[in-house]
Write a protein that holds these residues in place. Sequence first.
Motif, PDB file in Angstrom:
ATOM      1  N   GLU A  74       0.821  -1.206   0.000  1.00  0.00           N
ATOM      2  CA  GLU A  74       0.000   0.000   0.000  1.00  0.00           C
ATOM      3  C   GLU A  74       0.858   1.260   0.000  1.00  0.00           C
ATOM      4  N   GLY A  75       0.509   2.155  -0.895  1.00  0.00           N
ATOM      5  CA  GLY A  75       1.210   3.431  -0.969  1.00  0.00           C
ATOM      6  C   GLY A  75       2.573   3.362  -1.608  1.00  0.00           C
ATOM      7  N   ARG A  76       2.959   2.207  -2.107  1.00  0.00           N
ATOM      8  CA  ARG A  76       4.274   2.045  -2.725  1.00  0.00           C
ATOM      9  C   ARG A  76       4.140   2.072  -4.236  1.00  0.00           C
ATOM     10  N   PRO A  77       5.145   2.649  -4.932  1.00  0.00           N
ATOM     11  CA  PRO A  77       5.118   2.613  -6.402  1.00  0.00           C
ATOM     12  C   PRO A  77       5.043   1.166  -6.897  1.00  0.00           C
ATOM     13  N   GLU A  78       4.198   0.933  -7.864  1.00  0.00           N
ATOM     14  CA  GLU A  78       4.007  -0.383  -8.473  1.00  0.00           C
ATOM     15  C   GLU A  78       3.447  -1.409  -7.488  1.00  0.00           C
ATOM     16  N   GLY A  79       2.981  -0.950  -6.343  1.00  0.00           N
ATOM     17  CA  GLY A  79       2.432  -1.875  -5.364  1.00  0.00           C
ATOM     18  C   GLY A  79       1.226  -2.627  -5.882  1.00  0.00           C
ATOM     19  N   ALA A  80       0.330  -1.912  -6.564  1.00  0.00           N
ATOM     20  CA  ALA A  80      -0.881  -2.554  -7.085  1.00  0.00           C
ATOM     21  C   ALA A  80      -0.535  -3.631  -8.104  1.00  0.00           C
ATOM     22  N   GLU A  81       0.472  -3.362  -8.941  1.00  0.00           N
ATOM     23  CA  GLU A  81       0.871  -4.345  -9.950  1.00  0.00           C
ATOM     24  C   GLU A  81       1.432  -5.599  -9.292  1.00  0.00           C
ATOM     25  N   GLN A  82       2.215  -5.435  -8.227  1.00  0.00           N
ATOM     26  CA  GLN A  82       2.778  -6.593  -7.538  1.00  0.00           C
ATOM     27  C   GLN A  82       1.691  -7.407  -6.831  1.00  0.00           C
ATOM     28  N   ILE A  83       0.703  -6.727  -6.298  1.00  0.00           N
ATOM     29  CA  ILE A  83      -0.417  -7.441  -5.687  1.00  0.00           C
ATOM     30  C   ILE A  83      -1.149  -8.252  -6.750  1.00  0.00           C
ATOM     31  N   ARG A  84      -1.334  -7.677  -7.929  1.00  0.00           N
ATOM     32  CA  ARG A  84      -1.996  -8.407  -9.022  1.00  0.00           C
ATOM     33  C   ARG A  84      -1.207  -9.661  -9.384  1.00  0.00           C
ATOM     34  N   ILE A  85       0.118  -9.518  -9.508  1.00  0.00           N
ATOM     35  CA  ILE A  85       0.962 -10.671  -9.851  1.00  0.00           C
ATOM     36  C   ILE A  85       0.839 -11.754  -8.782  1.00  0.00           C
ATOM     37  N   ALA A  86       0.888 -11.328  -7.515  1.00  0.00           N
ATOM     38  CA  ALA A  86       0.796 -12.292  -6.412  1.00  0.00           C
ATOM     39  C   ALA A  86      -0.560 -12.999  -6.415  1.00  0.00           C
ATOM     40  N   ALA A  87      -1.634 -12.218  -6.604  1.00  0.00           N
ATOM     41  CA  ALA A  87      -2.981 -12.794  -6.576  1.00  0.00           C
ATOM     42  C   ALA A  87      -3.170 -13.806  -7.707  1.00  0.00           C
ATOM     43  N   GLU A  88      -2.687 -13.464  -8.904  1.00  0.00           N
ATOM     44  CA  GLU A  88      -2.833 -14.381 -10.030  1.00  0.00           C
ATOM     45  C   GLU A  88      -2.009 -15.641  -9.819  1.00  0.00           C
ATOM     46  N   ALA A  89      -0.787 -15.480  -9.273  1.00  0.00           N
ATOM     47  CA  ALA A  89       0.064 -16.651  -9.014  1.00  0.00           C
ATOM     48  C   ALA A  89      -0.589 -17.567  -7.983  1.00  0.00           C
ATOM     49  N   LEU A  90      -1.140 -16.986  -6.919  1.00  0.00           N
ATOM     50  CA  LEU A  90      -1.812 -17.786  -5.898  1.00  0.00           C
ATOM     51  C   LEU A  90      -3.013 -18.515  -6.483  1.00  0.00           C
ATOM     52  N   GLN A  91      -3.825 -17.777  -7.239  1.00  0.00           N
ATOM     53  CA  GLN A  91      -5.029 -18.379  -7.810  1.00  0.00           C
ATOM     54  C   GLN A  91      -4.677 -19.545  -8.732  1.00  0.00           C
ATOM     55  N   GLN A  92      -3.681 -19.344  -9.587  1.00  0.00           N
ATOM     56  CA  GLN A  92      -3.298 -20.392 -10.534  1.00  0.00           C
ATOM     57  C   GLN A  92      -2.728 -21.606  -9.811  1.00  0.00           C
ATOM     58  N   SER A  93      -1.873 -21.363  -8.832  1.00  0.00           N
ATOM     59  CA  SER A  93      -1.233 -22.456  -8.106  1.00  0.00           C
ATOM     60  C   SER A  93      -2.255 -23.264  -7.307  1.00  0.00           C
ATOM     61  N   ILE A  94      -3.139 -22.567  -6.601  1.00  0.00           N
ATOM     62  CA  ILE A  94      -4.157 -23.258  -5.799  1.00  0.00           C
ATOM     63  C   ILE A  94      -5.123 -24.012  -6.699  1.00  0.00           C
ATOM     64  N   SER A  95      -5.582 -23.373  -7.782  1.00  0.00           N
ATOM     65  CA  SER A  95      -6.556 -24.002  -8.674  1.00  0.00           C
ATOM     66  C   SER A  95      -6.001 -25.254  -9.327  1.00  0.00           C
ATOM     67  N   SER A  96      -4.749 -25.187  -9.790  1.00  0.00           N
ATOM     68  CA  SER A  96      -4.167 -26.345 -10.479  1.00  0.00           C
ATOM     69  C   SER A  96      -4.055 -27.536  -9.527  1.00  0.00           C
TER      70      SER A  96
END
Length: 364
Positions: free
Chosen positions: A116-138
């Motif tokens: 939060e409040g960090r440059p590119e923070g939102a993009e890193q959260i998106r990457i983390a969320a997608e990685a978690l979703q893909q890993s858990i789903s598979s």
Amino acid sequence: MGCEVGTEIGSAMARSLDVHGPDIIARYREELFRAGNPLAVDEQIWRESAQQARAVLADCVLALELGRRQTARTAATQVADHGRRRASAGISPRYAVVAGTVLFEIVMDRLVPAAEGRPEGAEQIRIAAEALQQSISSRLETAVVGYDQVLLERINRLQSGGQRSLARAIHDELGNTISLAMRHLELYEHLTPGPAKPADAQLVAAKQALVDSMQGIRDIVTSLRRDELAGSLEQALKLFVASVGGTRPEIEVRVTGDEAWAPQHVLVEVFLAVRECLRNSLSHADADWIWADVTINPHSIGVSVVDDGVGFDVTAALEAGANGLTSVTERVELLGGVAAISGIPSVGTRVTMSIPLPEWADGH
């Protein structure tokens, strides 16, 4: 790392997950235990669940370090074995779905404040969320294959007199579980209004997977409730083709060889894999014809399913987590075989499978 390098904040988030991994796993078990989730109660099942949770964290750490989501790599046989043991212990797949959600929320609780409040923070959260979703789903999808195998083995052991009882159990237990999961997704959509988010496409895919699962359950229940089951693999496939109706596409099915060479559970898996291929072609190919050929030899089964439809980019579909393709591939791999999928846009799709047969297949 000798490859793409993520941002400074992404690397910091990855290090945080590494350092706090044991705390995350401990909290994960505490929350599952508090909710009465059997995955945290039985010690053997918990060890396997914790192993998979650590693998999910590793996938997320790698994605943050690289600055992009990696396609999850699972040990399919190992994860499917976990699913089999859970099924044998009477643990419903819904507990694994709930556990995946809990793990996702715990990890995101750890990462969001750091971004939060960090440059590119939102993009890193998106990457983390997608990685978690893909890993858990598979991992969930692979575990369900193992669960399904146990269910199919039970089906094969039952005599015809018990099939209606099994049909009721499948309808009441699995059908209700999937309906509950669908309602949870709909509730999530209702509680998170606003602009479209990167995870929305995955949400749509998850809902479609549940719809497909419900249709699969209806097919199984219908087939179990018939007074007389189809007497052969070819009859079962042709019965499915007849059930979908219509004059387009033209569908032709051929089975050659002696079915006595193959164990019943292998024939069931071949039927499910071929049926999934036919469904994919019917749903997505916009084809004029579909051809399914199964050749049974004393030591192997060869399968080819071809259509003349619109085709598709196989690599992109697999990376996006295409459930049907993954199901076919994993079913064949669990039988010790190999599946190959090729698609050419505007030309069509071909799926081939080669499955070895054990020497004792004829009952000797």
